[in-house]
Design an enzyme around this catalytic site. Structure first.
Site, PDB file in Angstrom:
ATOM      1  CG  ASP A 216       0.505  -2.075   1.370  1.00 14.66           C
ATOM      2  OD1 ASP A 216       0.318  -1.760   0.212  1.00 14.66           O
ATOM      3  OD2 ASP A 216       0.169  -1.463   2.317  1.00 14.66           O
ATOM      4  CB  SER A 240      -3.541   0.186  -0.615  1.00 17.41           C
ATOM      5  OG  SER A 240      -2.091   0.568  -0.374  1.00 17.41           O
ATOM      6  CD  GLN A 290      -0.817  -0.789  -3.282  1.00 21.01           C
ATOM      7  OE1 GLN A 290      -0.333   0.174  -3.217  1.00 21.01           O
ATOM      8  NE2 GLN A 290      -0.799  -1.780  -2.234  1.00 21.01           N
TER       9      GLN A 290
END
Length: 299
Positions: A216, A240, A290
């Site tokens: 991430d 995110s 993502q």
């Protein structure tokens, strides 16, 4: 202890990794109910990779030994609070001869902060091919993120510099440095070496969880590069929205891995990003995707 030091800044690399392993090793409260610890040094919003990794460890605790995670898909709904533990409830959707699927709801104060679906498989042989790892400079020839921040420290708030240069369990070294203060417009491609800063004592389950945690990092910012902004640009909002990860093979998160990211699209206040994670010897060990919020409010 000097005024500039805290217990966190005096930790050795081994202590940092021990702390990360504790953070991701969820506590079983009841059947399919787990508790993830809060990060002792965390402030404000919980890092998304932590929530994903704790949800994954909760799901892993509900499958038969020998079945390994090969994919996960997560949606972020609310920012997590660093002052609270995270409760994960697991739903056992399917157990077949080769695959198992699980759903996890991660909660704080009784409200979901993340939904995760994960699939596990008994390892087997099959057809094989992969993308080629790009030829890039080696990590020993590059500066760390902390060293790059120090270069601009005279123009940044002291508290920000301390927060960004404190010892961290994951070390990152960008092939092409990216300035937070003066981000130049560039193509939406990044290449970053990353690894845990000390050997990981856990098994393959822990290595996969720590790589999930690290996946991430630095992904969303790829979609900002064509626009000459960073997440500290005035009026910038970034977060995110979701995260997907596919694991293609065994992971050694305490050895150098190359994270290659690109962003094929941005629009409507959102940026879409993709990633490939290679081991140092060129194996493609994971792929990511993502979408995130990249919104700049005008003042």
């Amino acid at each position: 202890m000097p005024a500039s030091e805290t217990p966190e800044t005096r930790k050795t690399p081994a202590e940092l990794i021990e702390g990360l392993e504790r953070l991701l090793s969820v506590e079983k409260l009841d059947t399919d109910l787990y508790r993830g610890l809060r990060n002792p040094g965390g402030q404000g919003r919980v890092f998304g990779g932590q929530v994903i990794a704790q949800a994954l460890m909760s799901a892993t605790g509900s499958v038969e030994p020998g079945r390994v995670v090969h994919s996960l898909h997560a949606y972020f709904m609310r920012p997590g609070d660093e002052n609270l533990p995270i409760i994960c409830r697991v739903e056992r959707d399917f157990d077949g001869r080769s695959f198992s699927t699980r759903r996890v709801i991660a909660m704080q104060n009784g409200k979901p902060i993340l939904n995760l679906a994960a699939s596990f498989q008994i390892p087997e042989d099959g057809f094989s091919h992969q993308a080629e790892m790009p030829d890039v400079p080696q990590p020993e020839d590059l500066l760390s993120d902390a060293e790059l921040i120090q270069r601009e420290s005279a123009e940044l708030p002291e508290a920000f510099v301390k927060a960004m240069t404190r010892p961290r369990p994951i070390e990152m070294r960008a092939v092409k440095p990216w300035s937070l203060l003066r981000p130049e417009q560039s193509e939406p491609v990044r290449q970053i070496w990353m690894r845990a800063v000390a050997p990981i004592a856990g098994d393959q389950v822990m290595h996969r969880a720590i790589m999930t945690y690290a996946s991430d990092m630095a992904l969303l910012s790829t979609s900002m590069q064509p626009h000459g902004v960073s997440w500290i640009s005035p009026g910038m909002q970034s977060a995110s929205l979701d995260h997907a990860l596919w694991l293609h093979g065994d992971v050694r998160a305490d050895e150098w891995m190359l994270y290659v990211t690109d962003s094929p699209w941005a629009g409507g206040g959102r940026g879409f990003n993709r990633g490939q994670i290679f081991s140092r010897d060129g194996r493609l060990i994971a792929s990511t995707a993502q979408e995130g919020l990249i919104r700049q409010r005008r003042t």
